[in-house]
Design a protein around this motif. Structure first.
Motif, PDB file in Angstrom:
ATOM      1  N   LYS A 151       0.833  -1.208   0.000  1.00 41.10           N
ATOM      2  CA  LYS A 151       0.000   0.000   0.000  1.00 41.10           C
ATOM      3  C   LYS A 151       0.864   1.253   0.000  1.00 41.10           C
ATOM      4  O   LYS A 151       0.549   2.243  -0.667  1.00 41.10           O
ATOM      5  N   GLU A 152       1.968   1.215   0.745  1.00 37.66           N
ATOM      6  CA  GLU A 152       2.884   2.356   0.764  1.00 37.66           C
ATOM      7  C   GLU A 152       3.508   2.563  -0.612  1.00 37.66           C
ATOM      8  O   GLU A 152       3.708   3.704  -1.059  1.00 37.66           O
ATOM      9  N   PHE A 153       3.820   1.451  -1.301  1.00 34.10           N
ATOM     10  CA  PHE A 153       4.394   1.552  -2.637  1.00 34.10           C
ATOM     11  C   PHE A 153       3.389   2.169  -3.615  1.00 34.10           C
ATOM     12  O   PHE A 153       3.755   3.031  -4.430  1.00 34.10           O
ATOM     13  N   ILE A 154       2.129   1.729  -3.535  1.00 33.09           N
ATOM     14  CA  ILE A 154       1.104   2.290  -4.414  1.00 33.09           C
ATOM     15  C   ILE A 154       0.933   3.784  -4.159  1.00 33.09           C
ATOM     16  O   ILE A 154       0.795   4.592  -5.091  1.00 33.09           O
ATOM     17  N   LYS A 155       0.955   4.167  -2.885  1.00 32.84           N
ATOM     18  CA  LYS A 155       0.861   5.591  -2.546  1.00 32.84           C
ATOM     19  C   LYS A 155       2.030   6.362  -3.139  1.00 32.84           C
ATOM     20  O   LYS A 155       1.870   7.467  -3.678  1.00 32.84           O
ATOM     21  N   TYR A 156       3.234   5.768  -3.065  1.00 26.95           N
ATOM     22  CA  TYR A 156       4.423   6.416  -3.619  1.00 26.95           C
ATOM     23  C   TYR A 156       4.284   6.589  -5.132  1.00 26.95           C
ATOM     24  O   TYR A 156       4.583   7.659  -5.676  1.00 26.95           O
ATOM     25  N   VAL A 157       3.834   5.523  -5.814  1.00 32.14           N
ATOM     26  CA  VAL A 157       3.660   5.604  -7.267  1.00 32.14           C
ATOM     27  C   VAL A 157       2.654   6.692  -7.624  1.00 32.14           C
ATOM     28  O   VAL A 157       2.859   7.472  -8.564  1.00 32.14           O
ATOM     29  N   THR A 158       1.568   6.755  -6.860  1.00 30.87           N
ATOM     30  CA  THR A 158       0.549   7.777  -7.112  1.00 30.87           C
ATOM     31  C   THR A 158       1.128   9.181  -6.967  1.00 30.87           C
ATOM     32  O   THR A 158       0.839  10.076  -7.780  1.00 30.87           O
ATOM     33  N   GLU A 159       1.946   9.376  -5.951  1.00 33.47           N
ATOM     34  CA  GLU A 159       2.560  10.688  -5.727  1.00 33.47           C
ATOM     35  C   GLU A 159       3.537  11.051  -6.836  1.00 33.47           C
ATOM     36  O   GLU A 159       3.760  12.242  -7.122  1.00 33.47           O
ATOM     37  N   GLN A 160       4.122  10.023  -7.471  1.00 35.27           N
ATOM     38  CA  GLN A 160       5.098  10.269  -8.531  1.00 35.27           C
ATOM     39  C   GLN A 160       4.453  10.496  -9.899  1.00 35.27           C
ATOM     40  O   GLN A 160       5.149  10.899 -10.841  1.00 35.27           O
ATOM     41  N   LEU A 161       3.175  10.263 -10.033  1.00 37.42           N
ATOM     42  CA  LEU A 161       2.516  10.366 -11.342  1.00 37.42           C
ATOM     43  C   LEU A 161       2.654  11.749 -11.982  1.00 37.42           C
ATOM     44  O   LEU A 161       2.948  11.852 -13.180  1.00 37.42           O
ATOM     45  N   PRO A 162       2.439  12.844 -11.241  1.00 38.49           N
ATOM     46  CA  PRO A 162       2.605  14.165 -11.888  1.00 38.49           C
ATOM     47  C   PRO A 162       3.997  14.347 -12.487  1.00 38.49           C
ATOM     48  O   PRO A 162       4.134  14.877 -13.600  1.00 38.49           O
ATOM     49  N   ALA A 163       5.042  13.899 -11.768  1.00 39.19           N
ATOM     50  CA  ALA A 163       6.403  14.023 -12.292  1.00 39.19           C
ATOM     51  C   ALA A 163       6.593  13.149 -13.518  1.00 39.19           C
ATOM     52  O   ALA A 163       7.266  13.541 -14.489  1.00 39.19           O
ATOM     53  N   LEU A 164       5.994  11.946 -13.512  1.00 38.62           N
ATOM     54  CA  LEU A 164       6.095  11.056 -14.671  1.00 38.62           C
ATOM     55  C   LEU A 164       5.388  11.649 -15.879  1.00 38.62           C
ATOM     56  O   LEU A 164       5.875  11.539 -17.022  1.00 38.62           O
ATOM     57  N   VAL A 165       4.242  12.263 -15.644  1.00 47.17           N
ATOM     58  CA  VAL A 165       3.508  12.907 -16.751  1.00 47.17           C
ATOM     59  C   VAL A 165       4.361  14.020 -17.362  1.00 47.17           C
ATOM     60  O   VAL A 165       4.448  14.168 -18.591  1.00 47.17           O
TER      61      VAL A 165
END
Length: 343
Positions: free
Chosen positions: A317-331
């Motif tokens: 769950k912590e990893f999914i939260k991290y990925v979600t937080e990184q989405l704007p930077a990935l975009v």
């Protein structure tokens, strides 16, 4: 109380039902002990097993057997209509109704060998709740007979711990029944150390049980049933497959509903829903994403049109939260790279 003491207490308690039944059949010699002053109540005794010294537990066990032998007011004959099941059920319905029919026939023919244990209902005057002995109570109820009972005075916490300790000596409970009972103790606020003692399990086994009952809803477990031939590995695999599919619970409920009129037993019902979650032909199985230590983070499902990641535990769950937080930077990175390619 030490961990070793808890194990000894569990062992002492778990043997009580078998020893008592053997004694009533004349297979065990118990010294006659004069019962205390007449009373319809027996102290918490072994029911408070997780909270009392080993010598006290053994002494109470011997006194209880002696009271049963002497009939010194310890036993009551209760109308089954004023007895309610435990608020924390520990059994799922039998697949084979004939097994209960035979059990009921033995009580009709030979009588009730072992009394059930009850406590006064905490909110309804004149009523009782079962601590354990549900099948004996059900058989007496269907036979229209009173049920032989011993009354004890215990709290909700001691009630579920007592049921669990008694379950530790029973070989017929399936793994998922034990896990479901652990979930009810968990929900009731029972401390993990008391769950360990009640079910004779360790921290790792409770973690595995939690991984299943926190993933598989209780209504699905109850609809599948006891599944006596389905052990821990396949239930754990079932939970993993549920985590790997966003539509898993919907698919499982539909599969169970479609087979509700069939003659499948609980083992076959489990296998049917497990099979329903297998990847379709041409569909790739989920890919496990591991961290640097080799610990599983998430399961990854990918197709040309879709990406799904699913977590089983807090780390995932912590990893999914991290990925979600990184989405704007990935975009932003994706847009920059795409712009560079087009220039």
């Amino acid at each position: 109380m030490s961990k070793g003491s808890r194990k000894s207490i569990v062992a002492s308690f778990g043997l009580l039902s078998a020893e008592l039944e053997n004694h009533l059949k004349g297979e065990v010699s118990v010294p006659v002990v004069t019962p205390q002053a007449s009373s319809n109540r027996v102290g918490a005794g072994v029911i408070g097993a997780a909270h009392r010294a080993i010598d006290d537990i053994r002494a109470e066990r011997d006194r209880l057997k002696a009271l049963v032998e002497a009939g010194g007011g310890a036993l009551q004959m209760l109308d089954t209509g004023i007895v309610d099941p435990s608020p924390y059920p520990d059994r799922l319905p039998e697949d084979d109704p004939d097994a209960f029919v035979l059990f009921k026939k033995s009580i009709e023919t030979d009588g009730q060998k072992v009394p059930i244990q009850v406590r006064k209902h905490p909110t309804a005057d004149g009523r009782y709740q079962i601590v354990y002995g549900h099948r004996r109570w059900q058989a007496a109820k269907e036979l229209g007979k009173p049920v032989q009972a011993i009354e004890v005075d215990i709290s909700d916490l001691d009630l579920v711990v007592a049921q669990g300790i008694e379950n530790a000596s029973r070989q017929d409970l399936s793994w998922i029944e034990r896990a479901l009972f652990a979930s009810r103790m968990d929900a009731a606020g029972i401390k993990p150390r008391d769950i360990y003692a009640a079910l004779s399990i360790d921290d790792a086994e409770l973690a595995r049980m939690r991984g299943v009952y926190r993933t598989v809803p209780a209504d699905i477990i109850e609809t599948i049933g006891r599944a006596p031939k389905i052990g821990r590995p396949r239930w754990v695999d079932f939970a993993k497959r549920i985590n790997a599919r966003a539509d898993a619970l919907e698919l499982i409920r539909k599969t169970l509903a479609d087979n509700s009129d069939s003659a499948l037993n609980s083992d076959r019902r489990f296998q049917t829903v497990l099979d329903a979650l297998k990847p379709a032909v041409g569909e790739k199985a989920p890919t496990e994403i591991l961290d640097a230590n080799g610990d599983r983070l998430v399961a990854l499902n990918m197709s040309s049109k879709e990406v799904r990641i699913s977590a089983e535990d807090q780390l995932g769950k912590e990893f999914i939260k991290y990925v979600t937080e990184q989405l704007p930077a990935l975009v932003e990175q994706f847009s920059l790279q795409r712009a560079q390619k087009n220039n």
